[in-house]
Design a protein around this motif. Structure first.
Motif, short mmCIF file in Angstrom:
data_model
loop_
_atom_site.label_atom_id
_atom_site.label_comp_id
_atom_site.label_asym_id
_atom_site.label_seq_id
_atom_site.Cartn_x
_atom_site.Cartn_y
_atom_site.Cartn_z
N GLN A 57 -1.67 12.11 1.20
CA GLN A 57 -2.52 12.03 2.39
C GLN A 57 -2.72 10.57 2.81
O GLN A 57 -2.64 10.24 3.99
N ALA A 58 -2.95 9.70 1.84
CA ALA A 58 -3.13 8.28 2.15
C ALA A 58 -1.83 7.65 2.65
O ALA A 58 -1.85 6.75 3.50
N LEU A 59 -0.71 8.14 2.15
CA LEU A 59 0.59 7.61 2.53
C LEU A 59 0.79 7.69 4.05
O LEU A 59 1.33 6.77 4.65
N ALA A 60 0.35 8.78 4.65
CA ALA A 60 0.52 8.94 6.10
C ALA A 60 -0.18 7.83 6.86
O ALA A 60 0.41 7.21 7.76
N GLN B 138 0.83 -1.20 0.00
CA GLN B 138 0.00 0.00 0.00
C GLN B 138 0.87 1.26 0.00
O GLN B 138 0.61 2.21 -0.73
N VAL B 139 1.90 1.26 0.83
CA VAL B 139 2.82 2.40 0.87
C VAL B 139 3.50 2.56 -0.48
O VAL B 139 3.59 3.67 -1.02
N LEU B 140 3.97 1.47 -1.04
CA LEU B 140 4.64 1.49 -2.34
C LEU B 140 3.73 2.06 -3.42
O LEU B 140 4.15 2.89 -4.24
N ALA C 88 0.04 2.22 9.40
CA ALA C 88 -0.40 0.82 9.41
C ALA C 88 0.79 -0.11 9.19
O ALA C 88 0.86 -1.19 9.80
N LEU C 89 1.74 0.29 8.35
CA LEU C 89 2.95 -0.50 8.14
C LEU C 89 3.77 -0.57 9.43
O LEU C 89 4.23 -1.64 9.83
#
Length: 103
Positions: free
Chosen positions: A49-52, A25-27, A57-58
């Motif tokens: 924004q989603a990356l944060a 997801q981060v990638l 979560a990672l």
């Protein structure tokens, strides 16, 4: 006609599976932000924004692994899982494309 058969996912603990899912997801979000691949600022903003939240979560997935005593990241097994889950293509969006040949 039968659907294509995919390679089986290697056996992972629940925490390892969560780690791989969150990593991807981060990638994906970093790939959407990558200016070398174009796109629009709104899409990049949404990805940032989603990356944060995906990064948190990672971090949480890794914390669970650590708390459960999973002290080692088994690179070979997790690399196989990444390949099965299309990690090579997804990570390609994070890199800078090669320069065009000079004329």
């Amino acid at each position: 006609m039968q659907p294509p058969e995919f390679a089986p996912l290697p056996a992972l603990t629940r925490a390892e599976g969560e780690f791989i899912d969150r990593y991807l997801q981060v990638l994906d979000q970093v790939g959407r932000i990558n200016p070398a691949h174009g796109g629009d600022t709104y899409g990049a903003l949404r990805a940032a924004q989603a990356l944060a939240s995906y990064s948190a979560a990672l971090r949480d997935a890794l914390a669970v692994m650590h708390e459960r005593g999973e002290a080692r990241i088994h690179a070979a097994t997790l690399t196989r899982a990444l390949r099965v889950l299309d990690g090579e293509r997804r990570s390609g969006r994070v890199t800078i494309p090669p320069a065009p040949p000079s004329c």
